[in-house]
Design a protein around this motif. Structure first.
Motif, PDB file in Angstrom:
ATOM      1  N   GLU A  62       3.535  -1.494  -7.168  1.00 49.13           N
ATOM      2  CA  GLU A  62       3.755  -1.316  -5.731  1.00 49.13           C
ATOM      3  C   GLU A  62       2.498  -1.722  -4.973  1.00 49.13           C
ATOM      4  O   GLU A  62       1.376  -1.516  -5.458  1.00 49.13           O
ATOM      5  CB  GLU A  62       4.066   0.173  -5.470  1.00 49.13           C
ATOM      6  N   VAL A  63       2.695  -2.313  -3.798  1.00 46.31           N
ATOM      7  CA  VAL A  63       1.570  -2.632  -2.911  1.00 46.31           C
ATOM      8  C   VAL A  63       1.930  -2.070  -1.542  1.00 46.31           C
ATOM      9  O   VAL A  63       3.043  -2.261  -1.065  1.00 46.31           O
ATOM     10  CB  VAL A  63       1.341  -4.162  -2.830  1.00 46.31           C
ATOM     11  N   LYS A  64       0.981  -1.335  -0.958  1.00 44.05           N
ATOM     12  CA  LYS A  64       1.279  -0.807   0.380  1.00 44.05           C
ATOM     13  C   LYS A  64       0.330  -1.406   1.405  1.00 44.05           C
ATOM     14  O   LYS A  64      -0.792  -1.811   1.077  1.00 44.05           O
ATOM     15  CB  LYS A  64       1.258   0.722   0.389  1.00 44.05           C
ATOM     16  N   VAL A  65       0.794  -1.454   2.624  1.00 42.88           N
ATOM     17  CA  VAL A  65       0.014  -2.054   3.705  1.00 42.88           C
ATOM     18  C   VAL A  65      -0.296  -0.982   4.736  1.00 42.88           C
ATOM     19  O   VAL A  65       0.535  -0.135   5.041  1.00 42.88           O
ATOM     20  CB  VAL A  65       0.771  -3.257   4.329  1.00 42.88           C
ATOM     21  N   THR A  66      -1.535  -1.006   5.248  1.00 43.03           N
ATOM     22  CA  THR A  66      -1.903  -0.120   6.354  1.00 43.03           C
ATOM     23  C   THR A  66      -2.533  -0.960   7.459  1.00 43.03           C
ATOM     24  O   THR A  66      -2.953  -2.098   7.227  1.00 43.03           O
ATOM     25  CB  THR A  66      -2.914   0.961   5.918  1.00 43.03           C
ATOM     26  N   GLY A  67      -2.604  -0.417   8.650  1.00 47.93           N
ATOM     27  CA  GLY A  67      -3.236  -1.129   9.771  1.00 47.93           C
ATOM     28  C   GLY A  67      -2.248  -1.867  10.636  1.00 47.93           C
ATOM     29  O   GLY A  67      -2.621  -2.434  11.666  1.00 47.93           O
ATOM     30  N   GLY A 110      -8.462  -7.921  11.024  1.00 48.94           N
ATOM     31  CA  GLY A 110      -9.515  -6.982  10.638  1.00 48.94           C
ATOM     32  C   GLY A 110      -9.012  -5.596  10.330  1.00 48.94           C
ATOM     33  O   GLY A 110      -9.732  -4.784   9.769  1.00 48.94           O
ATOM     34  N   GLU A 111      -7.742  -5.328  10.709  1.00 43.23           N
ATOM     35  CA  GLU A 111      -7.236  -3.966  10.509  1.00 43.23           C
ATOM     36  C   GLU A 111      -6.193  -3.856   9.414  1.00 43.23           C
ATOM     37  O   GLU A 111      -5.792  -2.758   9.044  1.00 43.23           O
ATOM     38  CB  GLU A 111      -6.667  -3.430  11.825  1.00 43.23           C
ATOM     39  N   VAL A 112      -5.727  -5.009   8.918  1.00 42.28           N
ATOM     40  CA  VAL A 112      -4.670  -4.972   7.900  1.00 42.28           C
ATOM     41  C   VAL A 112      -5.288  -4.821   6.515  1.00 42.28           C
ATOM     42  O   VAL A 112      -6.129  -5.628   6.107  1.00 42.28           O
ATOM     43  CB  VAL A 112      -3.815  -6.250   7.954  1.00 42.28           C
ATOM     44  N   LYS A 113      -4.871  -3.783   5.826  1.00 42.12           N
ATOM     45  CA  LYS A 113      -5.413  -3.520   4.488  1.00 42.12           C
ATOM     46  C   LYS A 113      -4.274  -3.369   3.493  1.00 42.12           C
ATOM     47  O   LYS A 113      -3.218  -2.839   3.824  1.00 42.12           O
ATOM     48  CB  LYS A 113      -6.251  -2.247   4.500  1.00 42.12           C
ATOM     49  N   LEU A 114      -4.523  -3.838   2.263  1.00 41.86           N
ATOM     50  CA  LEU A 114      -3.533  -3.734   1.196  1.00 41.86           C
ATOM     51  C   LEU A 114      -4.094  -2.874   0.071  1.00 41.86           C
ATOM     52  O   LEU A 114      -5.274  -2.977  -0.265  1.00 41.86           O
ATOM     53  CB  LEU A 114      -3.185  -5.121   0.654  1.00 41.86           C
ATOM     54  N   THR A 115      -3.228  -2.027  -0.487  1.00 42.93           N
ATOM     55  CA  THR A 115      -3.614  -1.169  -1.604  1.00 42.93           C
ATOM     56  C   THR A 115      -2.633  -1.389  -2.747  1.00 42.93           C
ATOM     57  O   THR A 115      -1.421  -1.339  -2.535  1.00 42.93           O
ATOM     58  CB  THR A 115      -3.574   0.311  -1.164  1.00 42.93           C
ATOM     59  N   ALA A 116      -3.163  -1.660  -3.940  1.00 44.32           N
ATOM     60  CA  ALA A 116      -2.311  -1.853  -5.120  1.00 44.32           C
ATOM     61  C   ALA A 116      -2.215  -0.531  -5.871  1.00 44.32           C
ATOM     62  O   ALA A 116      -3.219   0.156  -6.065  1.00 44.32           O
ATOM     63  CB  ALA A 116      -2.900  -2.936  -6.017  1.00 44.32           C
ATOM     64  N   ILE A 117      -0.998  -0.194  -6.265  1.00 38.41           N
ATOM     65  CA  ILE A 117      -0.771   1.091  -6.929  1.00 38.41           C
ATOM     66  C   ILE A 117      -0.253   0.847  -8.352  1.00 38.41           C
ATOM     67  O   ILE A 117       0.764   0.174  -8.542  1.00 38.41           O
ATOM     68  CB  ILE A 117       0.239   1.942  -6.127  1.00 38.41           C
ATOM     69  N   GLY A 118      -0.995   1.372  -9.323  1.00 38.40           N
ATOM     70  CA  GLY A 118      -0.620   1.218 -10.736  1.00 38.40           C
ATOM     71  C   GLY A 118      -0.518   2.570 -11.411  1.00 38.40           C
ATOM     72  O   GLY A 118      -0.704   3.608 -10.759  1.00 38.40           O
ATOM     73  N   PRO A 119      -0.243   2.581 -12.714  1.00 39.59           N
ATOM     74  CA  PRO A 119      -0.094   3.849 -13.443  1.00 39.59           C
ATOM     75  C   PRO A 119      -1.350   4.721 -13.373  1.00 39.59           C
ATOM     76  O   PRO A 119      -1.255   5.950 -13.388  1.00 39.59           O
ATOM     77  CB  PRO A 119       0.159   3.403 -14.885  1.00 39.59           C
ATOM     78  N   ALA A 120      -2.545   4.115 -13.279  1.00 44.66           N
ATOM     79  CA  ALA A 120      -3.786   4.886 -13.271  1.00 44.66           C
ATOM     80  C   ALA A 120      -4.180   5.346 -11.870  1.00 44.66           C
ATOM     81  O   ALA A 120      -5.114   6.125 -11.711  1.00 44.66           O
ATOM     82  CB  ALA A 120      -4.911   4.042 -13.882  1.00 44.66           C
ATOM     83  N   GLY A 121      -3.479   4.855 -10.852  1.00 42.83           N
ATOM     84  CA  GLY A 121      -3.806   5.262  -9.493  1.00 42.83           C
ATOM     85  C   GLY A 121      -3.854   4.088  -8.540  1.00 42.83           C
ATOM     86  O   GLY A 121      -3.330   3.012  -8.831  1.00 42.83           O
TER      87      GLY A 121
END
Ligand SMILES: [Ca+2]
Ligand SMILES: [Ca+2]
Length: 257
Positions: A62-67, A110-121
């Motif tokens: 999963e990848v989530k976006v913020t900003g 400058g405000e868009v950030k992506l976070t990758a989510i895996g089994p370890a966090g």
């Protein structure tokens, strides 16, 4: 000889500190890490496929976006990826996640950030490089020398790649005596493996000025006052002569304030 004794001390220090590192929970070491995006520059208002390259990304689901509340992101695939011989895996990344991504037109760069989510966090949030109001120019190869420069106007933002080892990109700018320009490469700050060096030459191919690293980053910024009317050549290259399809950069040329 002095160097040998320093090496011995360093390796001894590493060995003695190793047991405490082993006590860390294993999942801490396996956290996903996003290094950079391919392509490096995201386009507001367009549906696009982006590959996030980094470490421990092969098991990401999963990848989530913020900003940006209106941004849409869809996970497509994740896998291990080859690191070319002699290239540093820490900078190139050894795994990747592919996503489909859509940013609204009015997104704030400058405000868009992506976070990758895996089994370890979760990974640390990765700040995307997003197009702003500057006119966009796509790099056109071949632009490898003074004989075939790519003309650009001021202001512009060139979206380009150091496509292979020893690739040099040359751009041609027309200017007037006294014009003050700010020339900047955006790459390393967004995780790109490019360590850019820029050099400005006059029409006679004499160096006017150059820049390599600026203010704690290996991205160069050059503020220069043009000494005469005429054509100028601007070269962009990698400081270590490395390159490849992942070596994206954005060259921004605009009047200095
Ligand atoms: Ca190139
Ligand atoms: Ca540099």
């Amino acid at each position: 000889m002095r160097r040998v004794s320093i090496l011995v001390v360093v390796s001894f220090a590493f060995v003695t500190s190793a047991p405490s590192q082993d006590k860390k929970p294993p999942e801490k070491r396996d956290l996903p890490k996003v290094l950079y995006a391919i392509p490096l520059i995201a386009k507001p208002g367009e549906k696009q496929k982006i590959t996030l390259r980094g470490k421990h990304l092969a098991a990401v689901k999963e990848v989530k976006v913020t900003g940006s509340d209106a941004a849409k992101v869809k996970f497509l695939a994740a896998k291990a990826a080859a690191v070319p011989n002699n290239y540093p895996a820490e900078r190139i990344g050894d795994s990747e996640v592919e996503i489909e991504f859509e940013l609204p037109k009015d997104v704030k760069p400058g405000e868009v950030k992506l976070t990758a989510i895996g089994p370890a966090g979760e990974s640390a949030a990765y700040t995307l490089l997003v197009r702003d109001e500057l006119p966009v120019v796509a790099e056109k190869e071949p632009n490898d020398g003074f004989d075939q420069p790519q003309p650009i106007t001021v202001p512009s933002a060139v979206e380009a790649t150091i496509k292979g080892e020893r690739d040099v990109d040359v751009y041609k700018i027309e200017g007037k005596e006294g014009d003050k320009l700010r020339i900047e490469v955006q790459a390393a700050r967004y995780g790109s493996p490019v360590d850019a060096v820029i050099t400005l030459y006059d029409s006679g191919r004499a160096v006017v000025d150059s820049a390599d690293d600026t203010a704690g980053s290996s991205d160069p910024v050059l503020v220069v006052t043009l000494p005469k009317d005429g054509a100028y050549f601007l070269s962009v290259m990698d400081a270590n002569d490395l390159g490849g399809a992942n070596f994206g950069y954005r060259l921004v040329v605009r009047p200095a304030k």
